[in-house]
Design an enzyme around this catalytic site. Structure first.
Site, PDB file in Angstrom:
ATOM      1  N   ASP A  44       0.800  -1.242  -0.073  1.00 48.90           N
ATOM      2  CA  ASP A  44       0.069  -0.011  -0.058  1.00 48.90           C
ATOM      3  C   ASP A  44       0.930   1.120  -0.063  1.00 48.90           C
ATOM      4  OD1 ASP A  44       0.777  -0.112   2.628  1.00 48.90           O
ATOM      5  OD2 ASP A  44      -1.328   0.008   3.488  1.00 48.90           O
ATOM      6  N   SER A  45       2.227   1.032  -0.005  1.00 47.97           N
ATOM      7  CA  SER A  45       3.243   2.256  -0.267  1.00 47.97           C
ATOM      8  C   SER A  45       2.784   2.666  -1.485  1.00 47.97           C
ATOM      9  CB  SER A  45       4.566   1.525  -0.369  1.00 47.97           C
ATOM     10  OG  SER A  45       4.742   0.439  -0.804  1.00 47.97           O
ATOM     11  N   GLU A 182       9.618  -3.991  10.109  1.00 46.36           N
ATOM     12  CA  GLU A 182       9.575  -2.661   9.671  1.00 46.36           C
ATOM     13  C   GLU A 182      10.311  -1.936  10.971  1.00 46.36           C
ATOM     14  OE1 GLU A 182       6.835  -0.985   7.272  1.00 46.36           O
ATOM     15  OE2 GLU A 182       8.028   0.914   7.175  1.00 46.36           O
TER      16      GLU A 182
HETATM   17  O1  KIV Z   1       3.613  -1.141   1.635  1.00 47.09           O
HETATM   18  C1  KIV Z   1       4.641  -1.467   1.624  1.00 47.09           C
HETATM   19  O2  KIV Z   1       5.491  -1.136   0.672  1.00 47.09           O
HETATM   20  C2  KIV Z   1       5.203  -2.207   2.714  1.00 47.09           C
HETATM   21  C3  KIV Z   1       6.549  -2.660   2.929  1.00 47.09           C
HETATM   22  C4  KIV Z   1       7.312  -1.238   3.239  1.00 47.09           C
HETATM   23  C5  KIV Z   1       6.844  -3.912   3.776  1.00 47.09           C
HETATM   24  O3  KIV Z   1       4.319  -2.455   3.547  1.00 47.09           O
END
Ligand code: KIV
Length: 278
Positions: A44-45, A182
């Site tokens: 969701d990044s 994280e």
């Molecule tokens: O949304 C994302 O990219 C993540 C990673 C940073 C683990 O959750």
């Protein structure tokens, strides 16, 4: 044949490190799949590095499914994990089940990821019972950013460190096939990695995890609003893109693009006939 959750567990047992990357589109997914990445997260990044939101919180199920489908279409071998957005697995187990099932059924993902430890363990258990592989995510959980008070390293006090270990054990007990750690101090993530039987995947959690995950846009130097401490730029794509676009603008303006190489010809006699017409 795609990588399976069983093969990931075997990699941990053999001490073979697991590289994981995020992807959000067909072209990138195809490149990293062909390069041999075994595990892809449609994170969701996406909200921040592709859609320009300030955090991951506004990301919706529809946005995630749209990008998950593109990534799945671009891959043959990697196991694709869909990241469940904020508030799609919190209100009830049945809601979580319905949304997780959409990732598998409509998105084509092979697994889902959700944030939280003990508090989501019951949900994880239910999803796993229904045949949906779940990746956990503890430490800095960006969907709780307002509660955490910022993007800070987690687990630094004795109480927080104990809680994190308990969270990891609760996720393993609930059936999670892997756990993202994280922004966790390296010694703590190493200890958690030793205590759990499932692979840990670190981001800002040091080298002691079973695997590492990076946001592809950070790794390629494509997202430049900020570069997190845990990110290493293996390329500077933003600079390469900017250089290419500047050159294109100049060539269009001066008329040196396109050349005959990028143009199409036609029968001279048709042209001659056209020229006769009024
Ligand atoms: O949304 C994302 O990219 C993540 C990673 C940073 C683990 O959750």
């Amino acid at each position: 044949m795609r990588i399976t959750i069983g093969e990931l567990k075997e990699m941990k047992q053999k001490g073979e490190r697991i590289p994981m990357l995020t992807a959000y589109d067909y072209a990138t997914a195809k490149i990293i799949d062909e390069a041999g990445i075994p595990l892809i997260l449609v994170g969701d990044s996406l909200g921040m590095v592709v859609l320009g939101y300030e955090s991951t919180i506004p990301v919706t199920m529809e946005e995630m499914l749209h990008h998950t489908r593109a990534v799945v279409r671009g891959t043959k071998r990697a196991l694709v994990v869909g990241d469940m957005p904020f508030m799609t697995y919190h209100t009830s187990t049945s809601e979580a089940l319905r949304n997780a099932a959409r990732f598998i059924q409509e998105g084509g993902a092979q697994a889902v990821k959700l944030e939280g430890g003990e508090r989501v363990a019951e949900t994880v258990k239910r999803l796993v019972e229904c045949g949906i592989p779940v990746m956990g995510h503890i430490g800095l959980t960006p969907q709780s950013i307002h509660q955490l008070g910022g993007f800070r390293v987690q687990g630094k006090t004795p109480e927080a460190a104990v809680r994190m270990l308990q969270d990891a054990l609760a996720l393993e007990e609930a059936g999670a096939f892997s756990i993202v750690l994280e922004s966790v101090p390296s010694p703590l993530s190493k200890l958690i990695t030793e205590k759990v039987g499932v692979p840990t995947i670190g981001i800002g959690a040091g080298p002691g995890c079973d695997g590492q995950v990076q946001v592809i846009s950070d790794l390629l130097g494509l997202f430049t609003d900020f570069v997190p401490k845990h990110a290493k730029q293996y390329a500077k794509l933003a600079e390469i893109m900017s250089g290419a676009v500047t050159e294109y603008i100049a060539e269009v303006k001066e008329g040196s693009f396109p050349t005959s190489k990028q143009s199409h010809t036609m029968d001279e006699s048709i042209l001659a006939e056209l020229e006769q017409l009024k």
